[in-house]
Write a protein that holds these residues in place. Structure first.
Motif, PDB file in Angstrom:
ATOM      1  N   GLU A  62       0.816  -1.208   0.000  1.00 56.30           N
ATOM      2  CA  GLU A  62       0.000   0.000   0.000  1.00 56.30           C
ATOM      3  C   GLU A  62       0.853   1.262   0.000  1.00 56.30           C
ATOM      4  O   GLU A  62       0.505   2.249  -0.643  1.00 56.30           O
ATOM      5  CB  GLU A  62      -0.933   0.001   1.210  1.00 56.30           C
ATOM      6  N   GLN A  63       1.969   1.225   0.750  1.00 56.28           N
ATOM      7  CA  GLN A  63       2.868   2.379   0.812  1.00 56.28           C
ATOM      8  C   GLN A  63       4.204   1.948   1.399  1.00 56.28           C
ATOM      9  O   GLN A  63       4.254   1.014   2.196  1.00 56.28           O
ATOM     10  CB  GLN A  63       2.283   3.500   1.657  1.00 56.28           C
ATOM     11  N   PRO A  64       5.293   2.613   1.002  1.00 60.91           N
ATOM     12  CA  PRO A  64       6.599   2.290   1.592  1.00 60.91           C
ATOM     13  C   PRO A  64       6.591   2.609   3.086  1.00 60.91           C
ATOM     14  O   PRO A  64       5.958   3.584   3.513  1.00 60.91           O
ATOM     15  CB  PRO A  64       7.568   3.220   0.848  1.00 60.91           C
ATOM     16  N   MET A  65       7.254   1.777   3.853  1.00 59.61           N
ATOM     17  CA  MET A  65       7.305   1.976   5.297  1.00 59.61           C
ATOM     18  C   MET A  65       8.704   1.698   5.819  1.00 59.61           C
ATOM     19  O   MET A  65       9.412   0.842   5.287  1.00 59.61           O
ATOM     20  CB  MET A  65       6.307   1.050   5.998  1.00 59.61           C
ATOM     21  N   SER A  66       9.077   2.394   6.882  1.00 60.03           N
ATOM     22  CA  SER A  66      10.354   2.139   7.552  1.00 60.03           C
ATOM     23  C   SER A  66      10.194   0.924   8.453  1.00 60.03           C
ATOM     24  O   SER A  66       9.066   0.478   8.739  1.00 60.03           O
ATOM     25  CB  SER A  66      10.759   3.352   8.388  1.00 60.03           C
ATOM     26  N   ALA A  67      11.304   0.400   8.924  1.00 60.91           N
ATOM     27  CA  ALA A  67      11.264  -0.745   9.842  1.00 60.91           C
ATOM     28  C   ALA A  67      10.504  -0.381  11.122  1.00 60.91           C
ATOM     29  O   ALA A  67       9.723  -1.188  11.637  1.00 60.91           O
ATOM     30  CB  ALA A  67      12.677  -1.226  10.160  1.00 60.91           C
ATOM     31  N   ASN A  68      10.714   0.834  11.623  1.00 61.17           N
ATOM     32  CA  ASN A  68       9.991   1.267  12.825  1.00 61.17           C
ATOM     33  C   ASN A  68       8.492   1.333  12.580  1.00 61.17           C
ATOM     34  O   ASN A  68       7.700   0.912  13.428  1.00 61.17           O
ATOM     35  CB  ASN A  68      10.506   2.631  13.307  1.00 61.17           C
ATOM     36  N   GLU A  69       8.106   1.865  11.418  1.00 57.86           N
ATOM     37  CA  GLU A  69       6.682   1.926  11.084  1.00 57.86           C
ATOM     38  C   GLU A  69       6.099   0.515  10.955  1.00 57.86           C
ATOM     39  O   GLU A  69       4.980   0.258  11.407  1.00 57.86           O
ATOM     40  CB  GLU A  69       6.479   2.687   9.774  1.00 57.86           C
ATOM     41  N   LEU A  70       6.871  -0.387  10.352  1.00 55.00           N
ATOM     42  CA  LEU A  70       6.405  -1.772  10.217  1.00 55.00           C
ATOM     43  C   LEU A  70       6.247  -2.428  11.582  1.00 55.00           C
ATOM     44  O   LEU A  70       5.278  -3.157  11.816  1.00 55.00           O
ATOM     45  CB  LEU A  70       7.373  -2.578   9.350  1.00 55.00           C
ATOM     46  N   SER A  71       7.191  -2.181  12.465  1.00 59.73           N
ATOM     47  CA  SER A  71       7.114  -2.751  13.809  1.00 59.73           C
ATOM     48  C   SER A  71       5.835  -2.297  14.508  1.00 59.73           C
ATOM     49  O   SER A  71       5.121  -3.108  15.105  1.00 59.73           O
ATOM     50  CB  SER A  71       8.348  -2.333  14.624  1.00 59.73           C
ATOM     51  N   ASP A  72       5.525  -1.000  14.411  1.00 61.31           N
ATOM     52  CA  ASP A  72       4.308  -0.470  15.031  1.00 61.31           C
ATOM     53  C   ASP A  72       3.051  -0.999  14.355  1.00 61.31           C
ATOM     54  O   ASP A  72       2.121  -1.455  15.017  1.00 61.31           O
ATOM     55  CB  ASP A  72       4.303   1.067  14.977  1.00 61.31           C
ATOM     56  N   THR A  73       3.030  -0.950  13.025  1.00 60.80           N
ATOM     57  CA  THR A  73       1.848  -1.366  12.266  1.00 60.80           C
ATOM     58  C   THR A  73       1.556  -2.852  12.423  1.00 60.80           C
ATOM     59  O   THR A  73       0.401  -3.253  12.567  1.00 60.80           O
ATOM     60  CB  THR A  73       2.030  -1.032  10.767  1.00 60.80           C
ATOM     61  N   CYS A  74       2.618  -3.671  12.382  1.00 59.51           N
ATOM     62  CA  CYS A  74       2.451  -5.128  12.431  1.00 59.51           C
ATOM     63  C   CYS A  74       2.412  -5.662  13.864  1.00 59.51           C
ATOM     64  O   CYS A  74       2.181  -6.859  14.067  1.00 59.51           O
ATOM     65  CB  CYS A  74       3.586  -5.803  11.665  1.00 59.51           C
ATOM     66  N   ASP A  75       2.685  -4.788  14.832  1.00 60.62           N
ATOM     67  CA  ASP A  75       2.697  -5.160  16.247  1.00 60.62           C
ATOM     68  C   ASP A  75       3.660  -6.316  16.529  1.00 60.62           C
ATOM     69  O   ASP A  75       3.310  -7.300  17.163  1.00 60.62           O
ATOM     70  CB  ASP A  75       1.278  -5.507  16.723  1.00 60.62           C
ATOM     71  N   VAL A  76       4.877  -6.187  15.984  1.00 59.97           N
ATOM     72  CA  VAL A  76       5.952  -7.154  16.226  1.00 59.97           C
ATOM     73  C   VAL A  76       7.223  -6.382  16.569  1.00 59.97           C
ATOM     74  O   VAL A  76       7.341  -5.188  16.277  1.00 59.97           O
ATOM     75  CB  VAL A  76       6.213  -8.099  15.035  1.00 59.97           C
ATOM     76  N   SER A  77       8.173  -7.070  17.169  1.00 61.14           N
ATOM     77  CA  SER A  77       9.412  -6.418  17.573  1.00 61.14           C
ATOM     78  C   SER A  77      10.208  -5.951  16.357  1.00 61.14           C
ATOM     79  O   SER A  77      10.087  -6.507  15.263  1.00 61.14           O
ATOM     80  CB  SER A  77      10.263  -7.363  18.425  1.00 61.14           C
ATOM     81  N   LEU A  78      11.037  -4.958  16.591  1.00 58.58           N
ATOM     82  CA  LEU A  78      11.892  -4.430  15.527  1.00 58.58           C
ATOM     83  C   LEU A  78      12.863  -5.505  15.035  1.00 58.58           C
ATOM     84  O   LEU A  78      13.145  -5.595  13.845  1.00 58.58           O
ATOM     85  CB  LEU A  78      12.645  -3.201  16.041  1.00 58.58           C
ATOM     86  N   VAL A  79      13.338  -6.343  15.943  1.00 58.47           N
ATOM     87  CA  VAL A  79      14.240  -7.443  15.572  1.00 58.47           C
ATOM     88  C   VAL A  79      13.541  -8.392  14.607  1.00 58.47           C
ATOM     89  O   VAL A  79      14.112  -8.799  13.595  1.00 58.47           O
ATOM     90  CB  VAL A  79      14.736  -8.196  16.830  1.00 58.47           C
ATOM     91  N   THR A  80      12.302  -8.732  14.896  1.00 53.54           N
ATOM     92  CA  THR A  80      11.522  -9.620  14.020  1.00 53.54           C
ATOM     93  C   THR A  80      11.334  -8.979  12.648  1.00 53.54           C
ATOM     94  O   THR A  80      11.499  -9.642  11.619  1.00 53.54           O
ATOM     95  CB  THR A  80      10.153  -9.936  14.651  1.00 53.54           C
ATOM     96  N   VAL A  81      11.021  -7.696  12.622  1.00 54.35           N
ATOM     97  CA  VAL A  81      10.842  -6.986  11.350  1.00 54.35           C
ATOM     98  C   VAL A  81      12.124  -7.038  10.536  1.00 54.35           C
ATOM     99  O   VAL A  81      12.108  -7.380   9.350  1.00 54.35           O
ATOM    100  CB  VAL A  81      10.398  -5.523  11.592  1.00 54.35           C
ATOM    101  N   TYR A  82      13.260  -6.709  11.169  1.00 53.78           N
ATOM    102  CA  TYR A  82      14.528  -6.711  10.434  1.00 53.78           C
ATOM    103  C   TYR A  82      14.894  -8.102   9.917  1.00 53.78           C
ATOM    104  O   TYR A  82      15.403  -8.237   8.802  1.00 53.78           O
ATOM    105  CB  TYR A  82      15.666  -6.150  11.287  1.00 53.78           C
ATOM    106  N   ARG A  83      14.618  -9.140  10.680  1.00 54.29           N
ATOM    107  CA  ARG A  83      14.901 -10.512  10.204  1.00 54.29           C
ATOM    108  C   ARG A  83      14.075 -10.836   8.972  1.00 54.29           C
ATOM    109  O   ARG A  83      14.574 -11.410   8.001  1.00 54.29           O
ATOM    110  CB  ARG A  83      14.607 -11.527  11.308  1.00 54.29           C
TER     111      ARG A  83
END
Length: 120
Positions: free
Chosen positions: A28-49
């Motif tokens: 839908e739109q480009p997102m940063s890792a921090n935005e993904l962590s908040d939106t997906c409700d998962v840890s930043l480590v999980t997002v980066y992996r």
């Protein structure tokens, strides 16, 4: 898709619920890792992996951004338009079609790779 990726590895990646969520929201739109962590409700480590694997498999692209304070960060965007999965004589075949525009040489290479895959 990364040429060296075994189809089962790609299928396993696509079966991950966090991967599915990341692909969905970044389509839908480009997102940063921090935005993904908040939106997906998962840890930043999980997002980066997950992002590392998605980039490795050419399912997501990275875009460098410049913050107002002058720092650089990355935004991520789904680069998948279509995924075909075939079972051909006991072997899985996965073909990922990118939504990103490419030049004639990239289209020719993809066409040639598809022809070679069908012959094997």
């Amino acid at each position: 898709m990364c040429e060296d990726s075994p189809p089962r590895e790609t299928l396993a990646l696509l079966g991950d619920e966090h991967v599915q969520t990341i692909l969905s929201v970044t389509s839908e739109q480009p997102m940063s890792a921090n935005e993904l962590s908040d939106t997906c409700d998962v840890s930043l480590v999980t997002v980066y992996r997950r992002l590392e694997k998605l980039v490795e498999h050419d399912l997501i692209s990275e875009q460098d951004e410049l913050a107002p304070d002058g720092n650089h960060f990355k935004k991520y965007k789904t680069s998948v338009e279509h995924i075909d999965i075939r079972l051909d004589q006991g072997d899985f075949k996965v073909n990922v079609r990118s939504s990103m525009k490419d030049d004639a040489s990239d289209r020719f290479k993809r066409m040639w790779d598809n022809i070679r895959r069908e012959d094997s």
